[in-house]
Design an enzyme around this catalytic site. Structure first.
Site, PDB file in Angstrom:
ATOM      1  N   ASN A  95       0.747  -1.202   0.067  1.00  0.00           N
ATOM      2  CA  ASN A  95      -0.034  -0.018  -0.014  1.00  0.00           C
ATOM      3  C   ASN A  95       1.093   1.161  -0.178  1.00  0.00           C
ATOM      4  O   ASN A  95       1.422   1.392   0.877  1.00  0.00           O
ATOM      5  CB  ASN A  95      -1.072  -0.171   1.324  1.00  0.00           C
ATOM      6  N   LYS A 151       0.375   4.434  -0.163  1.00  0.00           N
ATOM      7  CA  LYS A 151      -0.360   5.319  -0.013  1.00  0.00           C
ATOM      8  C   LYS A 151      -0.264   6.636  -0.577  1.00  0.00           C
ATOM      9  O   LYS A 151      -0.143   6.417  -1.814  1.00  0.00           O
ATOM     10  CB  LYS A 151       0.088   5.607   1.812  1.00  0.00           C
ATOM     11  N   GLU A 178      -5.027  -4.806  10.593  1.00  0.00           N
ATOM     12  CA  GLU A 178      -4.063  -3.680  10.734  1.00  0.00           C
ATOM     13  C   GLU A 178      -4.203  -2.997  12.174  1.00  0.00           C
ATOM     14  O   GLU A 178      -5.001  -2.176  11.949  1.00  0.00           O
ATOM     15  CB  GLU A 178      -3.963  -2.801   9.603  1.00  0.00           C
ATOM     16  N   GLY A 193       2.959   2.349  10.896  1.00  0.00           N
ATOM     17  CA  GLY A 193       3.969   3.332  10.751  1.00  0.00           C
ATOM     18  C   GLY A 193       4.855   3.676  11.834  1.00  0.00           C
ATOM     19  O   GLY A 193       5.387   4.708  12.091  1.00  0.00           O
ATOM     20  N   SER A 227       3.829  -2.177  10.171  1.00  0.00           N
ATOM     21  CA  SER A 227       5.282  -2.403  10.393  1.00  0.00           C
ATOM     22  C   SER A 227       5.702  -3.599  10.066  1.00  0.00           C
ATOM     23  O   SER A 227       6.890  -4.252  10.599  1.00  0.00           O
ATOM     24  CB  SER A 227       5.614  -1.686  11.972  1.00  0.00           C
ATOM     25  N   GLY A 282       3.009  -0.938   4.265  1.00  0.00           N
ATOM     26  CA  GLY A 282       3.117   0.344   3.948  1.00  0.00           C
ATOM     27  C   GLY A 282       4.644   0.791   3.690  1.00  0.00           C
ATOM     28  O   GLY A 282       5.106   0.520   2.514  1.00  0.00           O
TER      29      GLY A 282
HETATM   30  P1  13P Z   1       3.088   0.420   7.844  1.00  0.00           P
HETATM   31  O1  13P Z   1       3.852  -0.829   7.054  1.00  0.00           O
HETATM   32  O2  13P Z   1       4.097   1.673   7.209  1.00  0.00           O
HETATM   33  O3  13P Z   1       3.311   0.159   9.157  1.00  0.00           O
HETATM   34  O4  13P Z   1       1.753   0.507   7.059  1.00  0.00           O
HETATM   35  C1  13P Z   1       1.029  -0.418   7.239  1.00  0.00           C
HETATM   36  C2  13P Z   1      -0.326  -0.196   6.443  1.00  0.00           C
HETATM   37  O5  13P Z   1      -1.078   0.797   6.979  1.00  0.00           O
HETATM   38  C3  13P Z   1      -0.801  -0.926   5.127  1.00  0.00           C
HETATM   39  O6  13P Z   1      -1.931  -0.651   4.850  1.00  0.00           O
END
Ligand code: 13P
Length: 254
Positions: free
Chosen positions: A9, A11, A168, A174, A214, A235
């Site tokens: 993702n 984002k 999640e 994050g 993460s 992410g």
């Molecule tokens: P991170 O891997 O940056 O923690 O994000 C996870 C996420 O929100 C995937 O949709």
């Protein structure tokens, strides 16, 4: 046996065509023909076409990060499922915690989007998960159950079998904090129990549940090695080809 699904993702990152193309190419060059695990890229809308042109002819799938549950009409700024299909998408992320938090998306609206995805032959990746406050208050299972009941309302068992859930925990997104493999496993098993109650055991055992929050190359093996964890929604670590490749290669599926 459920096949692992590892999705990036991106984002609101890698939005420029050159960056998106380079990232997609870096991963596709190495794993474009990998069959043992489903690999999915979810770039920003503006990069969907560029990424699709890179992964054409590979086994990598494309996904949108959201949709608006209408085919067309006066909805300024929104993206229809038909546009996603036109860009080559097979998947769409729905109900990400960032959308629940920043854009006040409710279970009802998310459920409308999930139904709209199915009506348009897109596979929904439905995100669920508790905040830190909810976890500390011992409400993890209640929240996850509420997100599942709300998001899956009115669907058929056949539909649910083919879709993807992404568990999640919001506090792990994050932050560099991950749920321990045992904690994540126990929430995933709980999700299957709820789905079995809402639909049936075959459905619960067939559908795939990703973990997100993460995930990195160095924790992928332990997390994805859990019996009820069927992949990852990634992410930050999906934004560099090497780190995403590391997750794929440590997934235990190759
Ligand atoms: P991170 O891997 O940056 O923690 O994000 C996870 C996420 O929100 C995937 O949709």
């Amino acid at each position: 046996m459920r096949k692992l699904i590892i999705a990036g993702n991106w984002k609101l990152n890698a939005g420029a065509e050159a960056a998106a193309t380079a990232l997609a190419k870096g991963i596709a060059d190495k794993h474009g023909q990998t069959d043992a695990v489903d690999i999915v890229f979810c770039p920003p809308f503006t990069s969907l076409r560029a990424v699709q042109s890179v992964i054409k002819g590979t086994k990598i799938g494309l996904g949108g990060q959201n949709l608006y549950p209408k085919a067309d009409g006066a909805y300024t700024g929104e993206i229809s499922p038909l546009f996603l299909l036109d860009c080559g998408c097979k998947y769409v992320i729905i109900g990400h915690s960032e959308r629940r938090t920043y854009f006040k998306e409710t279970n009802e609206f998310i459920n409308e989007k999930v139904k709209c995805a199915f009506a348009n032959n897109l596979i929904p990746i439905l995100c669920i998960g508790e905040t830190e406050q909810e976890r500390e208050a011992g409400k993890t299972e209640a929240v996850v159950e509420d997100h599942l009941r709300g998001g899956l309302a009115g669907l058929t068992a056949e539909q649910v079998k083919g879709m993807v859930i992404a568990y999640e925990p919001v506090w792990a997104i994050g932050t560099g904090k991950t749920a321990t493999p045992d904690d994540a496993q126990s929430v995933h098993a709980f999700c299957r129990k709820i789905i079995s109650g809402l639909f049936d055991e075959t459905t619960a055992q067939t559908m795939r549940i990703q973990y997100g929050g993460s995930v990195k190359a160095d924790n992928a093996k332990e997390l994805l090695g859990q019996p009820d964890i069927d992949g990852a929604l990634v992410g930050g670590a999906s934004l560099k080809a090497d780190s995403f490749i590391g997750i794929i290669e440590n997934s235990g599926a190759l």
